[in-house]
Design a protein around this motif. Structure first.
Motif, PDB file in Angstrom:
ATOM      1  N   GLY A  71       1.187  -1.085  -0.152  1.00  0.00           N
ATOM      2  CA  GLY A  71      -0.128   0.041   0.267  1.00  0.00           C
ATOM      3  C   GLY A  71       0.689   1.401   0.253  1.00  0.00           C
ATOM      4  N   ILE A  72       2.072   0.940  -0.178  1.00  0.00           N
ATOM      5  CA  ILE A  72       2.572   2.331  -0.252  1.00  0.00           C
ATOM      6  C   ILE A  72       3.288   2.185  -1.605  1.00  0.00           C
ATOM      7  N   ALA A  73       3.426   3.357  -2.653  1.00  0.00           N
ATOM      8  CA  ALA A  73       3.345   3.559  -3.177  1.00  0.00           C
ATOM      9  C   ALA A  73       5.036   3.884  -3.701  1.00  0.00           C
ATOM     10  N   PRO A  74       5.320   3.099  -4.989  1.00  0.00           N
ATOM     11  CA  PRO A  74       7.064   2.552  -4.510  1.00  0.00           C
ATOM     12  C   PRO A  74       7.951   4.241  -5.201  1.00  0.00           C
ATOM     13  N   PRO A  75       8.951   4.334  -4.829  1.00  0.00           N
ATOM     14  CA  PRO A  75       9.373   5.290  -5.385  1.00  0.00           C
ATOM     15  C   PRO A  75       9.998   5.305  -7.266  1.00  0.00           C
TER      16      PRO A  75
END
Length: 169
Positions: A106-110
């Motif tokens: 649930g974390i947008a990758p860089p």
């Protein structure tokens, strides 16, 4: 054929792969790139080089304690930790598999880290992070800092979900 030193390093890395990052538990400290090098010295000591994801990362003390505890639990009584700041850690070290784990968590990758050569307003250089839930790029950065300094808070206008982005550094 794998050399003895290579096999020992692989075994040490495997022990450290069992340690999740305390702030992003979807990744372990090896795949995050915090652990730079491990070596079993002839005197039996294990030398571990680590690089924090950013200077002053509050999780480094916990990570170092976990490294020592994991190696001690696997029969390595002497552990020497060394913090290495150069080259500085970058999100470019994350593999595609690690980025996929971030997205699934649930974390947008860089995106790739980009160093701006000209002075431009901060907002003009902010990319639209794709939503990790619906993949829409109709998103907006709401805050430069999320639950930790290495993440930013975004909002998806498509699925109406807030999400964090692991910032490219």
């Amino acid at each position: 054929m794998v050399s003895r030193a290579g096999a020992e390093a692989d075994a040490l890395f495997e022990v450290l792969r069992g340690i999740p990052d305390p702030e992003v538990p979807a990744l372990d400290i090896v795949e995050l790139g915090i652990v730079r090098r491990v070596e079993l010295r002839p005197d039996g000591a294990v030398a571990v080089e680590v690089t924090p994801t950013y200077s002053g990362c509050p999780a480094m003390h916990v990570i170092e304690q976990e490294i020592v505890a994991a190696l001690n639990a696997n029969g390595y009584d002497r552990v020497e930790l060394r913090t290495v700041y150069s080259p500085a850690w970058t999100t470019d070290w994350l593999s595609d598999a690690a980025k996929a784990k971030l997205k699934a968590y649930g974390i947008a990758p860089p995106d790739h880290a980009v160093v701006e050569q000209a002075l431009v307003p901060l907002l003009s250089s902010v990319r639209r992070a794709p939503c990790p839930y619906c993949s829409s790029s109709n998103t907006e950065r709401k805050s430069e800092f999320g639950s930790t300094a290495c993440k930013a808070i975004h909002y998806c206008h498509h699925c109406h979900q807030p999400f964090e982005e692991f910032k490219a550094i």
